[in-house]
Design an enzyme around this catalytic site. Structure first.
Site, PDB file in Angstrom:
ATOM      1  N   GLY A  46      45.149  19.702  59.343  1.00  0.00           N
ATOM      2  CA  GLY A  46      43.774  20.183  59.224  1.00  0.00           C
ATOM      3  C   GLY A  46      43.618  21.040  57.989  1.00  0.00           C
ATOM      4  O   GLY A  46      44.588  21.661  57.526  1.00  0.00           O
ATOM      5  N   GLN A  51      39.930  27.200  52.559  1.00  0.00           N
ATOM      6  CA  GLN A  51      41.319  27.275  52.105  1.00  0.00           C
ATOM      7  C   GLN A  51      41.509  26.776  50.684  1.00  0.00           C
ATOM      8  O   GLN A  51      42.520  27.051  50.053  1.00  0.00           O
ATOM      9  CB  GLN A  51      42.220  26.464  53.054  1.00  0.00           C
ATOM     10  CG  GLN A  51      42.307  27.057  54.448  1.00  0.00           C
ATOM     11  CD  GLN A  51      43.122  26.167  55.355  1.00  0.00           C
ATOM     12  OE1 GLN A  51      42.589  25.244  55.959  1.00  0.00           O
ATOM     13  NE2 GLN A  51      44.418  26.408  55.439  1.00  0.00           N
ATOM     14  N   CYS A  92      49.759  27.134  59.617  1.00  0.00           N
ATOM     15  CA  CYS A  92      48.594  27.016  58.739  1.00  0.00           C
ATOM     16  C   CYS A  92      49.067  26.816  57.306  1.00  0.00           C
ATOM     17  O   CYS A  92      49.998  27.489  56.860  1.00  0.00           O
ATOM     18  CB  CYS A  92      47.766  28.295  58.838  1.00  0.00           C
ATOM     19  SG  CYS A  92      46.310  28.303  57.787  1.00  0.00           S
ATOM     20  N   LEU A  93      48.405  25.917  56.587  1.00  0.00           N
ATOM     21  CA  LEU A  93      48.794  25.668  55.192  1.00  0.00           C
ATOM     22  C   LEU A  93      48.582  26.912  54.324  1.00  0.00           C
ATOM     23  O   LEU A  93      49.187  27.028  53.265  1.00  0.00           O
ATOM     24  CB  LEU A  93      48.005  24.484  54.622  1.00  0.00           C
ATOM     25  CG  LEU A  93      48.299  23.126  55.276  1.00  0.00           C
ATOM     26  CD1 LEU A  93      47.399  22.047  54.695  1.00  0.00           C
ATOM     27  CD2 LEU A  93      49.765  22.746  55.117  1.00  0.00           C
ATOM     28  N   HIS A 134      40.809  26.223  65.223  1.00  0.00           N
ATOM     29  CA  HIS A 134      41.538  26.864  64.111  1.00  0.00           C
ATOM     30  C   HIS A 134      40.774  26.674  62.792  1.00  0.00           C
ATOM     31  O   HIS A 134      40.598  27.621  62.025  1.00  0.00           O
ATOM     32  CB  HIS A 134      42.945  26.239  64.043  1.00  0.00           C
ATOM     33  CG  HIS A 134      43.801  26.697  62.905  1.00  0.00           C
ATOM     34  ND1 HIS A 134      45.012  27.329  63.082  1.00  0.00           N
ATOM     35  CD2 HIS A 134      43.646  26.591  61.553  1.00  0.00           C
ATOM     36  CE1 HIS A 134      45.543  27.607  61.895  1.00  0.00           C
ATOM     37  NE2 HIS A 134      44.744  27.161  60.955  1.00  0.00           N
ATOM     38  N   GLU A 135      40.281  25.462  62.556  1.00  0.00           N
ATOM     39  CA  GLU A 135      39.593  25.175  61.277  1.00  0.00           C
ATOM     40  C   GLU A 135      38.210  25.845  61.219  1.00  0.00           C
ATOM     41  O   GLU A 135      37.806  26.336  60.168  1.00  0.00           O
ATOM     42  CB  GLU A 135      39.460  23.664  61.062  1.00  0.00           C
ATOM     43  CG  GLU A 135      40.778  22.899  60.999  1.00  0.00           C
ATOM     44  CD  GLU A 135      41.821  23.488  60.075  1.00  0.00           C
ATOM     45  OE1 GLU A 135      41.457  24.130  59.066  1.00  0.00           O
ATOM     46  OE2 GLU A 135      43.016  23.325  60.363  1.00  0.00           O
ATOM     47  N   HIS A 138      38.555  29.288  60.158  1.00  0.00           N
ATOM     48  CA  HIS A 138      38.661  29.425  58.691  1.00  0.00           C
ATOM     49  C   HIS A 138      37.273  29.540  58.053  1.00  0.00           C
ATOM     50  O   HIS A 138      37.059  30.364  57.165  1.00  0.00           O
ATOM     51  CB  HIS A 138      39.367  28.214  58.067  1.00  0.00           C
ATOM     52  CG  HIS A 138      40.860  28.296  58.078  1.00  0.00           C
ATOM     53  ND1 HIS A 138      41.568  29.318  57.490  1.00  0.00           N
ATOM     54  CD2 HIS A 138      41.799  27.451  58.587  1.00  0.00           C
ATOM     55  CE1 HIS A 138      42.875  29.101  57.641  1.00  0.00           C
ATOM     56  NE2 HIS A 138      43.039  27.980  58.314  1.00  0.00           N
TER      57      HIS A 138
HETATM   58 NI    NI Z   1      44.827  27.012  58.851  1.00  0.00          NI
END
Ligand code: NI
Length: 171
Positions: A46, A51, A92-93, A134-135, A138
């Protein structure tokens, strides 16, 4: 298509609240294509526009085993969350190599625009439900580590800042 640089926690830009997309046009489709390429290359399941330092409400997700089932959510809104909760070890990235347990609703119903600007509703459970929450966090400027205890968060910030300095020193 292009792979976009991903912001890393504790970058303050990750705490920006994203604005709704006014129109799903060519610019947004290009952003979605670039975000998908960036997510698959990472690899991740995701990615939110926040991000990649674009503060508009766009999310790409692919929780399929073969990474061939892209879900695009534009202006996503959670319409319903189950009372039932689930604990999952998230990553998470934007927070590389950090995994920790977060509790969320186990099921959600979401309204969003797709890549053609069509409104659709999605019911999700399991990993997809977790990933959607989660997204969307963000897009609201929230990173999953903010659910952890203050002590864990401050230790993490110290560690990540140290790593960043080391990385810059060898770069
Ligand atoms: Ni994330």
């Amino acid at each position: 298509m292009a792979i976009l640089p991903i912001l890393h926690y504790p970058d303050a830009r990750l705490h920006t609240r994203a604005k709704p997309v006014a129109e799903v046009d060519e610019r947004i489709r290009q952003l979605v294509a670039d975000m998908a390429e960036t997510m698959y290359a990472a690899p991740g399941i995701g990615l939110a526009a926040t991000q990649v330092d674009v503060h508009e409400r766009v999310v790409v997700i692919d929780v399929s085993e073969d990474a061939n089932d892209l879900l695009v959510l534009i202006n996503p809104e959670i319409l319903w969350r189950s009372e039932e909760r689930v604990v999952y070890e998230e990553g998470c990235l934007s927070v590389p190599d950090v995994y920790d347990k977060v509790e969320r609703a186990s099921q959600v119903r979401v309204k969003a625009l797709d890549i053609n600007g069509q409104e659709r509703e999605i019911e999700a459970d399991g990993l997809l439900a977790i990933c959607i929450q989660h997204e969307i966090d963000h897009l609201d400027g929230k990173v999953f580590v903010e659910y952890l205890s203050p002590l864990k968060q401050s230790r993490l910030k110290t560690r990540l800042r140290k790593q960043e300095r080391l990385a810059k020193a060898v770069a």
